[in-house]
Design an enzyme around this catalytic site. Structure first.
Site, PDB file in Angstrom:
ATOM      1  N   ASP A  33       5.951  -4.229  13.965  1.00  0.00           N
ATOM      2  CA  ASP A  33       5.589  -4.556  12.589  1.00  0.00           C
ATOM      3  C   ASP A  33       4.064  -4.544  12.400  1.00  0.00           C
ATOM      4  O   ASP A  33       3.320  -4.858  13.323  1.00  0.00           O
ATOM      5  CB  ASP A  33       6.154  -5.945  12.240  1.00  0.00           C
ATOM      6  CG  ASP A  33       6.189  -6.186  10.752  1.00  0.00           C
ATOM      7  OD1 ASP A  33       5.961  -5.238   9.971  1.00  0.00           O
ATOM      8  OD2 ASP A  33       6.445  -7.336  10.351  1.00  0.00           O
ATOM      9  N   HIS A  51       1.778   4.306  10.552  1.00  0.00           N
ATOM     10  CA  HIS A  51       2.977   4.739  11.289  1.00  0.00           C
ATOM     11  C   HIS A  51       2.606   5.786  12.346  1.00  0.00           C
ATOM     12  O   HIS A  51       3.139   5.773  13.458  1.00  0.00           O
ATOM     13  CB  HIS A  51       4.023   5.313  10.330  1.00  0.00           C
ATOM     14  CG  HIS A  51       4.499   4.331   9.292  1.00  0.00           C
ATOM     15  ND1 HIS A  51       4.863   3.046   9.615  1.00  0.00           N
ATOM     16  CD2 HIS A  51       4.672   4.443   7.945  1.00  0.00           C
ATOM     17  CE1 HIS A  51       5.250   2.405   8.503  1.00  0.00           C
ATOM     18  NE2 HIS A  51       5.125   3.234   7.482  1.00  0.00           N
ATOM     19  N   LEU A 145      13.872   3.894  32.799  1.00  0.00           N
ATOM     20  CA  LEU A 145      13.989   3.107  31.560  1.00  0.00           C
ATOM     21  C   LEU A 145      14.890   3.803  30.524  1.00  0.00           C
ATOM     22  O   LEU A 145      14.807   5.021  30.357  1.00  0.00           O
ATOM     23  CB  LEU A 145      12.579   2.968  30.968  1.00  0.00           C
ATOM     24  CG  LEU A 145      12.461   2.282  29.610  1.00  0.00           C
ATOM     25  CD1 LEU A 145      12.641   0.775  29.757  1.00  0.00           C
ATOM     26  CD2 LEU A 145      11.099   2.580  28.959  1.00  0.00           C
TER      27      LEU A 145
HETATM   28  C1  FPP Z   1       6.893  -1.739  10.185  1.00  0.00           C
HETATM   29  O1  FPP Z   1       5.577  -1.777   9.692  1.00  0.00           O
HETATM   30  C2  FPP Z   1       7.156  -0.455  10.827  1.00  0.00           C
HETATM   31  C3  FPP Z   1       8.083   0.453  10.415  1.00  0.00           C
HETATM   32  C4  FPP Z   1       8.945   0.246   9.257  1.00  0.00           C
HETATM   33  C5  FPP Z   1       8.257   1.731  11.103  1.00  0.00           C
HETATM   34  C6  FPP Z   1       8.031   1.685  12.577  1.00  0.00           C
HETATM   35  C7  FPP Z   1       7.656   3.016  13.018  1.00  0.00           C
HETATM   36  C8  FPP Z   1       6.780   3.302  13.979  1.00  0.00           C
HETATM   37  C9  FPP Z   1       6.085   2.323  14.815  1.00  0.00           C
HETATM   38  C10 FPP Z   1       6.440   4.684  14.275  1.00  0.00           C
HETATM   39  C11 FPP Z   1       7.369   5.225  15.295  1.00  0.00           C
HETATM   40  C12 FPP Z   1       8.501   5.668  14.517  1.00  0.00           C
HETATM   41  C13 FPP Z   1       9.460   6.439  14.871  1.00  0.00           C
HETATM   42  C14 FPP Z   1      10.399   6.783  13.786  1.00  0.00           C
HETATM   43  C15 FPP Z   1       9.661   6.957  16.241  1.00  0.00           C
HETATM   44  P1  FPP Z   1       5.355  -1.947   8.142  1.00  0.00           P
HETATM   45  O2  FPP Z   1       5.240  -0.605   7.546  1.00  0.00           O
HETATM   46  O3  FPP Z   1       6.450  -2.792   7.557  1.00  0.00           O
HETATM   47  O4  FPP Z   1       3.989  -2.694   8.118  1.00  0.00           O
HETATM   48  P2  FPP Z   1       3.500  -3.843   7.107  1.00  0.00           P
HETATM   49  O5  FPP Z   1       4.438  -5.017   7.299  1.00  0.00           O
HETATM   50  O6  FPP Z   1       2.121  -4.131   7.555  1.00  0.00           O
HETATM   51  O7  FPP Z   1       3.583  -3.263   5.728  1.00  0.00           O
END
Ligand code: FPP
Length: 261
Positions: A33, A51, A145
């Site tokens: 997150d 992301h 893993l």
């Molecule tokens: C949450 O941060 C993150 C996500 C919804 C996507 C997670 C994806 C990645 C870490 C990239 C790798 C992804 C894949 C598909 C392999 P947020 O966008 O909710 O952040 P915020 O809470 O700060 O808005």
């Protein structure tokens, strides 16, 4: 844990990381997150950059987990609720997934990582779904893993699907409702056959589980860190495991019961 996980190299890596080699979690679940906030803090115009950099953090954590000889790492990459984000962000995330799968395959192979996915992967765009399945197949012979991507995943939805399957067995007269056990539910979950996570890590300071592995986290230790996901690194992972190693896991028993041999 798999047989190779006790090798001398893994032991040495655990010691180097300041960890007790004999008290490692078998399965770490992660809520990645803070990508959006990271992008904003860095002054980027769009959340998408968070992301993209989040993929690099995922590579670091996967590699560090493989080096420690962990058995299972399961990351929340896209929830059922994430489909409600603006279309531009959803499309960008799907593209990031495709690119990452393409680019990371050699890294997964080098680190002996087997890729797996949980969730309604049939609802991903066809190209992304195909690419995902091809990388899962290409890494299926690896025995280090297991990296599981939770994609289009929601835990309540997962349980509803499992309950439907159990209900069907009852309706067909194959199962008596009185004899339904936890195992009957368990075998219909996406995670069937995997050990339950013993440690949940969530980055970005939020302290909730957001419809993630609700059944499977029944006895997991929770670790929350304010670090935003794109900044999370191997040291952060070691700190989370060190915190896990200090906990007394009682599984409903008393502290005294656990010390009696
Ligand atoms: C949450 O941060 C993150 C996500 C919804 C996507 C997670 C994806 C990645 C870490 C990239 C790798 C992804 C894949 C598909 C392999 P947020 O966008 O909710 O952040 P915020 O809470 O700060 O808005």
């Amino acid at each position: 844990m798999n047989a190779v996980a006790d090798s001398k190299t893994y032991r040495d890596n655990r010691l180097k990381a300041g960890l007790d080699p004999d008290n490692m979690p078998k399965h770490i679940a992660v809520i990645m997150d803070g990508n959006g906030r990271w992008a904003k803090q860095q002054g980027f115009m769009t959340r998408v950059r968070g992301h993209e950099v989040g993929v690099e953090a995922l590579r670091r954590i996967t590699t560090a987990s493989a080096e420690l000889g962990l058995g299972f790492l399961t990351v929340y990459a896209f929830s059922t609720e994430n489909w409600n984000r603006p279309k531009t962000e959803v499309d960008a995330l799907m593209n990031i997934l495709m690119t990452a799968l393409e680019k990371e395959l050699p890294v997964l192979q080098k680190n002996n990582v087997r890729l797996n996915a949980i969730g309604n992967i049939g609802s991903l765009p066809e190209k992304a779904n195909k690419k995902l399945i091809s990388v899962i197949n290409a890494t299926s012979g690896n025995d280090g893993l297991t990296l599981t991507l939770a994609l289009s995943y929601g835990s309540q939805d997962e349980m509803v699907q499992a309950i439907r399957k159990v209900a069907l067995e009852v309706a067909e007269g194959k199962l008596d409702p009185e004899s339904i056990t936890e195992e009957h539910v368990e075998k219909h979950l996406f995670t069937a056959g995997m050990p339950h996570p013993d440690l949940l890590v969530r980055t970005s300071g939020e302290q909730r589980i957001s419809n993630y592995l609700l059944w499977q986290l029944a006895y997991a230790e929770f670790y929350f860190t304010p670090v935003l996901w794109p900044d999370f690194d191997a040291e952060g992972l070691y700190e989370a495991i060190a915190s896990f190693q200090k906990r007394e896991r009682r599984f409903g028993q008393t502290s005294e019961q656990l010390t009696v041999k």
